[in-house]
Design a protein around this motif. Sequence first.
Motif, PDB file in Angstrom:
ATOM      1  N   TYR A 107       0.785  -1.726  -0.292  1.00  0.00           N
ATOM      2  CA  TYR A 107      -0.669   0.180   0.362  1.00  0.00           C
ATOM      3  C   TYR A 107       0.921   1.251   0.269  1.00  0.00           C
ATOM      4  N   ARG A 108       2.006   0.997  -0.758  1.00  0.00           N
ATOM      5  CA  ARG A 108       3.341   2.439  -0.221  1.00  0.00           C
ATOM      6  C   ARG A 108       2.393   3.099  -1.180  1.00  0.00           C
ATOM      7  N   ASP A 109       2.720   2.884  -2.536  1.00  0.00           N
ATOM      8  CA  ASP A 109       2.089   3.742  -3.386  1.00  0.00           C
ATOM      9  C   ASP A 109       0.748   4.706  -2.957  1.00  0.00           C
ATOM     10  N   LEU A 110       0.114   3.348  -2.235  1.00  0.00           N
ATOM     11  CA  LEU A 110      -1.116   4.100  -2.277  1.00  0.00           C
ATOM     12  C   LEU A 110      -1.088   5.590  -1.103  1.00  0.00           C
ATOM     13  N   PHE A 111      -0.501   4.693  -0.156  1.00  0.00           N
ATOM     14  CA  PHE A 111      -0.738   6.030   1.255  1.00  0.00           C
ATOM     15  C   PHE A 111       0.054   7.554   0.763  1.00  0.00           C
ATOM     16  N   GLY A 112       1.070   7.209  -0.628  1.00  0.00           N
ATOM     17  CA  GLY A 112       2.087   7.946  -1.083  1.00  0.00           C
ATOM     18  C   GLY A 112       0.653   9.249  -1.942  1.00  0.00           C
ATOM     19  N   GLU A 113       0.146   8.731  -2.476  1.00  0.00           N
ATOM     20  CA  GLU A 113      -0.872   9.918  -3.488  1.00  0.00           C
ATOM     21  C   GLU A 113      -1.645   9.528  -2.795  1.00  0.00           C
ATOM     22  N   ILE A 114      -2.315   9.512  -1.409  1.00  0.00           N
ATOM     23  CA  ILE A 114      -3.351  10.519  -0.514  1.00  0.00           C
ATOM     24  C   ILE A 114      -2.374  11.024   0.575  1.00  0.00           C
ATOM     25  N   SER A 155     -15.552   8.615  -5.126  1.00  0.00           N
ATOM     26  CA  SER A 155     -13.429   9.137  -6.148  1.00  0.00           C
ATOM     27  C   SER A 155     -12.916   8.690  -7.201  1.00  0.00           C
ATOM     28  N   GLY A 156     -13.614   7.408  -7.786  1.00  0.00           N
ATOM     29  CA  GLY A 156     -13.298   6.429  -8.465  1.00  0.00           C
ATOM     30  C   GLY A 156     -11.961   5.354  -8.028  1.00  0.00           C
ATOM     31  N   ARG A 157     -11.583   5.897  -7.300  1.00  0.00           N
ATOM     32  CA  ARG A 157     -10.091   5.340  -5.840  1.00  0.00           C
ATOM     33  C   ARG A 157     -10.853   4.373  -4.923  1.00  0.00           C
ATOM     34  N   PRO A 158      -9.844   3.463  -4.106  1.00  0.00           N
ATOM     35  CA  PRO A 158      -9.939   2.761  -3.215  1.00  0.00           C
ATOM     36  C   PRO A 158     -10.333   3.291  -2.026  1.00  0.00           C
ATOM     37  N   TYR A 159      -9.792   4.813  -2.090  1.00  0.00           N
ATOM     38  CA  TYR A 159     -10.818   5.373  -0.879  1.00  0.00           C
ATOM     39  C   TYR A 159     -11.702   6.365  -1.108  1.00  0.00           C
ATOM     40  N   GLU A 162       5.552  -1.167   8.217  1.00  0.00           N
ATOM     41  CA  GLU A 162       6.687  -0.576   6.804  1.00  0.00           C
ATOM     42  C   GLU A 162       5.461   0.339   5.909  1.00  0.00           C
ATOM     43  N   ASP A 163       4.514   0.157   5.230  1.00  0.00           N
ATOM     44  CA  ASP A 163       3.556   0.424   4.257  1.00  0.00           C
ATOM     45  C   ASP A 163       4.033   2.038   4.315  1.00  0.00           C
ATOM     46  N   LEU A 164       3.695   2.081   5.827  1.00  0.00           N
ATOM     47  CA  LEU A 164       2.104   3.674   6.185  1.00  0.00           C
ATOM     48  C   LEU A 164       3.376   4.682   6.546  1.00  0.00           C
TER      49      LEU A 164
END
Length: 249
Positions: A35-42, A240-244, A69-71
């Motif tokens: 989820y690294r990239d998703l958290f970066g995007e968020i 949002s068209g995103r998972p979040y 770690e991803d966070l």
Amino acid sequence: MADPVESSAPKEGARALKVAAVGDLHVGEDAQTSYRDLFGEISSEADILVLTGDLTNLGKPREAEMLAEDLRNCSIPVVAVLGNHDYESGAVEDVTKILRQAHVHLLDGQAVEIEEVGFVGVKGFIGGFGSRMLGSFGEPAIKTMVAESVNEAMRLENAMRQVRAKRTLVILHYAPIADTVAGEPPEIFPFLGSSRLAETIDRFQVSAVVHGHAHRGSYEGQTPGGAKVYNVAMHVAKPSGRPYALLEI
Ligand SMILES: [Fe+2]
Ligand SMILES: [Fe+2]
């Protein structure tokens, strides 16, 4: 076209806080996805990240470490509750400790205020909805189950009373209403949440409620008292068209 950002923002005065909310990450030891990239995007899209439980798949400390770690790639504050999956291995104290060390505001019947918004979090429990809710009758095991459901609603109430902010986001794992679990098989509705949570919420003024757990549920609904409720489980389609989900509080 629906606005991708749901707004419960104050009409005047304080700046609206942009909240990204997602549930049911189910981080597993064999997980292929990070989820690294998703958290970066968020972090570039929102001011706060809210996680609505089932953070891990089996409640293993190693899974919590992988999420932690991803966070590290998340540069905004994180507020979360645990879900039923996070209890599976009986290591909830370790999982909690690991996530708190990763600077997650992990709420379990508490409130935290960030930028003039109160975040209130409790896991919640099962029990069913409306007039079909399970009542405290018969075998001791049934009474124990109902008592747990009532207890979670009381813990939500106590946490709500701690809030001094004018705006409040309620964070749950289990659903407070049936509308946002619609899409799941009706036979399992009673295991997806409890109206006792909505009864508590409606005694207060809240900006919005987010929950997860019902992976095949529906995005949007409201409590009988009119509080907006969003099922933000990552599998649920969102404007949002995103998972979040993106909410303005
Ligand atoms: Fe889940
Ligand atoms: Fe769950």
